[in-house]
Write an enzyme that holds these catalytic residues in place. Structure first.
Site, PDB file in Angstrom:
ATOM      1  N   LYS A  21       0.832  -1.217   0.000  1.00 15.51           N
ATOM      2  CA  LYS A  21       0.000   0.000   0.000  1.00 15.51           C
ATOM      3  C   LYS A  21       0.860   1.258   0.000  1.00 15.51           C
ATOM      4  O   LYS A  21       2.039   1.226   0.380  1.00 15.51           O
ATOM      5  CB  LYS A  21      -0.933   0.039   1.216  1.00 15.51           C
ATOM      6  CG  LYS A  21      -0.249  -0.050   2.597  1.00 15.51           C
ATOM      7  CD  LYS A  21       0.295   1.253   3.152  1.00 15.51           C
ATOM      8  CE  LYS A  21       0.954   1.086   4.509  1.00 15.51           C
ATOM      9  NZ  LYS A  21       1.806   2.201   4.922  1.00 15.51           N
ATOM     10  N   SER A 115       2.562  -6.774   6.773  1.00 12.51           N
ATOM     11  CA  SER A 115       1.101  -6.829   6.951  1.00 12.51           C
ATOM     12  C   SER A 115       0.459  -7.620   5.822  1.00 12.51           C
ATOM     13  O   SER A 115      -0.508  -8.361   6.040  1.00 12.51           O
ATOM     14  CB  SER A 115       0.522  -5.411   6.974  1.00 12.51           C
ATOM     15  OG  SER A 115       1.078  -4.677   8.040  1.00 12.51           O
ATOM     16  N   ASP A 148      -2.078  -2.076   9.797  1.00 11.90           N
ATOM     17  CA  ASP A 148      -2.271  -2.043   8.341  1.00 11.90           C
ATOM     18  C   ASP A 148      -2.863  -3.342   7.793  1.00 11.90           C
ATOM     19  O   ASP A 148      -3.175  -3.425   6.600  1.00 11.90           O
ATOM     20  CB  ASP A 148      -0.929  -1.814   7.631  1.00 11.90           C
ATOM     21  CG  ASP A 148      -0.369  -0.422   7.880  1.00 11.90           C
ATOM     22  OD1 ASP A 148      -1.153   0.491   8.204  1.00 11.90           O
ATOM     23  OD2 ASP A 148       0.854  -0.256   7.736  1.00 11.90           O
TER      24      ASP A 148
END
Ligand code: C5P
Length: 312
Positions: A21, A115, A148
């Site tokens: 991300k 994550s 996250d």
């Protein structure tokens, strides 16, 4: 003659892909009594991926290959191992599992690589063990693993609040193209938040979602120029304090015509928004030519969250 129905054979291997991300915006409030910082962030999932291959095993086995794999812990401290254990405890499974991580997201880079491993491990073990948990139940486990993890499970574009784990989907039109300057030496998220505390000691600050109205409009309109102008990261000064040479890729991206450039999450990956896929390659080449990155990546977003890509 009657046929006795047989249960389908359990899967012997499940492959799951989960994205990294970028925080398009990250606004951070003062540390609270839990030791965490309340924040408001706009996440975009991007097309750099972790892949987790889960197969039944005796006990818990973690192996890793791919980008910076040598930097990944393979003991019980690995977040994918913790994810598998948490799920097993939650559903009362005693089976072991071998999780092989194929790394594509920078390690400790501010792009949620660990994550993504955890989210992928949850989805993979869920499929392998046929737990039948709902998406919300998996999201709840994800939030226990890290701030996250719920987002990389969900993917696309979302606003995160709380520790970053409370998600509201956000409208986004079209594709956005990125170039990333990656450093081999990562930054520790707790250390970056501690540096943020030092820099903001005595300064009133709050995580202000209203400041992101132009960013949300840019996403809805699919307008890369407006998005570039709206990129924001409250942790960037703290990351620059710990790694002053990050100023170099920031400057190189600007010189190469990036629409906006920002440290991703807690860094040290620098994310540059490009006009097109071709332009992202040009910015990546500029990072390499200037010698301001240990490696470069290009990607587009938004992309979906963790999902099964194969099983047998
Ligand atoms: O939730 P996660 O394990 O990813 O967080 C890692 C560390 O980052 C926490 O231990 C905390 O020091 C810091 N953190 C924070 N505020 C947040 C998220 C993370 O202070 N909202």
């Amino acid at each position: 003659m009657t046929l006795t129905p047989v249960d389908p054979l359990p899967s012997r291997e499940v492959r799951v892909r989960a994205p990294g991300k970028v925080n398009l915006s990250l606004r951070v409030g003062p540390r609270d009594h839990t030791g965490y910082h309340p924040l408001v962030t706009v996440f975009q999932a991007v097309s750099v991926y972790e892949e987790v291959v889960a197969v039944p095993a005796d006990g818990m086995v973690i192996t890793a290959s791919g980008l910076q794999a040598e930097a990944v812990p393979t003991d019980g401290s690995n977040l994918a191992a913790k994810a598998a254990r948490l799920l097993a405890e939650r559903v009362g499974v005693t089976d072991g599992v071998h999780l092989h991580l194929v790394k594509g997201v920078p390690v400790a880079g501010g792009m949620a690589g660990g994550s993504a491993d955890a989210a992928a491990a949850l989805v993979a073990c869920d499929a392998l063990w046929g737990t039948g948990l709902s998406r919300d139940e998996l999201l709840d486990l994800a939030a226990q693993l890290g701030s996250d993890v719920p987002f990389v499970l969900t993917g696309h574009t979302a606003v995160g609040s709380g520790r970053g784990h409370l998600l509201t989907p956000a409208m986004s039109r079209g594709e956005f193209h990125w170039a990333f300057a990656v450093r081999d030496r990562g930054l520790s998220t707790p250390e970056v938040f501690a540096a943020f505390d030092e820099l903001n000691r005595g300064v009133p600050h709050a995580a202000d979602a209203a400041a992101d109205v132009p960013l949300m409009q840019a996403l809805r309109a699919g307008d890369p120029s407006a998005l570039g102008a709206a990129l924001h990261n409250d942790l960037e000064p703290a990351a620059l304090e710990l790694a002053p040479d990050l100023a170099e890729p920031l400057a190189v991206a600007q010189d190469a015509g990036a629409l906006g450039v920002v440290v991703s999450g807690s860094g040290p990956t620098v994310a540059a928004l490009a006009r097109s896929r071709q332009h992202a390659l040009v910015i990546a080449a500029a990072f390499t030519a200037a010698g301001v990155a240990d490696r470069v990546l290009t990607a587009m977003g938004p992309v979906p969250g963790a999902r099964v890509v194969g099983s047998e």
